[in-house]
Design a protein around this motif. Structure first.
Motif, PDB file in Angstrom:
ATOM      1  N   ALA A 214       0.832  -1.204   0.000  1.00 25.07           N
ATOM      2  CA  ALA A 214       0.000   0.000   0.000  1.00 25.07           C
ATOM      3  C   ALA A 214       0.868   1.256   0.000  1.00 25.07           C
ATOM      4  CB  ALA A 214      -0.933  -0.004   1.206  1.00 25.07           C
ATOM      5  N   LEU A 215       1.929   1.246   0.773  1.00 29.24           N
ATOM      6  CA  LEU A 215       2.834   2.395   0.803  1.00 29.24           C
ATOM      7  C   LEU A 215       3.533   2.573  -0.544  1.00 29.24           C
ATOM      8  CD1 LEU A 215       4.383   1.952   4.360  1.00 29.24           C
ATOM      9  CD2 LEU A 215       2.875   3.804   3.610  1.00 29.24           C
ATOM     10  N   ARG A 216       3.991   1.466  -1.133  1.00 29.09           N
ATOM     11  CA  ARG A 216       4.657   1.531  -2.438  1.00 29.09           C
ATOM     12  C   ARG A 216       3.702   2.071  -3.503  1.00 29.09           C
ATOM     13  NH1 ARG A 216       9.112  -0.249  -4.635  1.00 29.09           N
ATOM     14  NH2 ARG A 216       9.691  -1.452  -2.801  1.00 29.09           N
ATOM     15  N   GLU A 217       2.466   1.590  -3.499  1.00 30.65           N
ATOM     16  CA  GLU A 217       1.470   2.059  -4.464  1.00 30.65           C
ATOM     17  C   GLU A 217       1.220   3.560  -4.294  1.00 30.65           C
ATOM     18  OE1 GLU A 217      -3.266   1.487  -4.963  1.00 30.65           O
ATOM     19  OE2 GLU A 217      -2.085  -0.361  -4.817  1.00 30.65           O
ATOM     20  N   HIS A 218       1.144   4.013  -3.057  1.00 32.12           N
ATOM     21  CA  HIS A 218       0.932   5.441  -2.804  1.00 32.12           C
ATOM     22  C   HIS A 218       2.097   6.274  -3.344  1.00 32.12           C
ATOM     23  CE1 HIS A 218      -0.170   9.164  -0.848  1.00 32.12           C
ATOM     24  NE2 HIS A 218       1.052   9.221  -0.330  1.00 32.12           N
ATOM     25  N   VAL A 219       3.306   5.814  -3.086  1.00 30.48           N
ATOM     26  CA  VAL A 219       4.493   6.555  -3.554  1.00 30.48           C
ATOM     27  C   VAL A 219       4.526   6.584  -5.077  1.00 30.48           C
ATOM     28  CG1 VAL A 219       7.021   6.521  -3.644  1.00 30.48           C
ATOM     29  CG2 VAL A 219       5.854   6.133  -1.477  1.00 30.48           C
ATOM     30  N   GLN A 220       4.257   5.450  -5.714  1.00 28.84           N
ATOM     31  CA  GLN A 220       4.273   5.403  -7.175  1.00 28.84           C
ATOM     32  C   GLN A 220       3.185   6.305  -7.770  1.00 28.84           C
ATOM     33  OE1 GLN A 220       3.921   1.180  -7.765  1.00 28.84           O
ATOM     34  NE2 GLN A 220       6.111   0.932  -8.035  1.00 28.84           N
ATOM     35  N   ARG A 221       2.046   6.347  -7.132  1.00 27.62           N
ATOM     36  CA  ARG A 221       0.948   7.183  -7.622  1.00 27.62           C
ATOM     37  C   ARG A 221       1.255   8.669  -7.467  1.00 27.62           C
ATOM     38  NH1 ARG A 221      -2.824   4.728  -4.973  1.00 27.62           N
ATOM     39  NH2 ARG A 221      -2.799   6.155  -3.204  1.00 27.62           N
ATOM     40  N   THR A 222       1.946   9.021  -6.396  1.00 27.67           N
ATOM     41  CA  THR A 222       2.191  10.440  -6.129  1.00 27.67           C
ATOM     42  C   THR A 222       3.526  10.941  -6.644  1.00 27.67           C
ATOM     43  OG1 THR A 222       3.030   9.943  -3.909  1.00 27.67           O
ATOM     44  CG2 THR A 222       0.696  10.485  -4.106  1.00 27.67           C
TER      45      THR A 222
END
Length: 97
Positions: free
Chosen positions: A83-91
């Motif tokens: 979830a953290l990785r997905e957030h970073v990639q999205r932002t």
């Protein structure tokens, strides 16, 4: 994404560039068997990102939410990391591990 090859010796850089300059038809792949069935393939079998152990305080309800939704036999910490990785990639774009 193109990898930085500047740290490689010049002869290796030249070989990589010569291959990159070829068209698909110029590359001989006769000695490589074609794989059509990927049903037994396992993702991430050889690549493992470097993990760093830390102490992190999270709200109890957030941890409970992840623990209650474990899937595929993976642990809740893996889900939090995803979830953290997905957030970073999205932002921010691509994360380099």
């Amino acid at each position: 994404m193109k990898k930085d090859t500047s740290a490689l010796p010049p002869d290796i850089q030249a070989q990589i560039q010569a291959l990159a300059d070829k068209t698909e038809d110029e590359i001989n792949t006769d000695d490589i068997p074609e794989v059509l069935d990927w049903s037994d393939a396992k993702r991430g079998m050889f690549y493992r990102p470097v993990k760093q152990q830390i102490t992190l305080r999270l709200d109890a309800d957030v941890v409970s939410w992840f623990r209650a939704r474990q899937r595929d036999g993976r642990g809740y910490q893996t889900d939090i990391n995803s979830a953290l990785r997905e957030h970073v990639q999205r932002t921010e774009g691509e994360v380099t591990a």
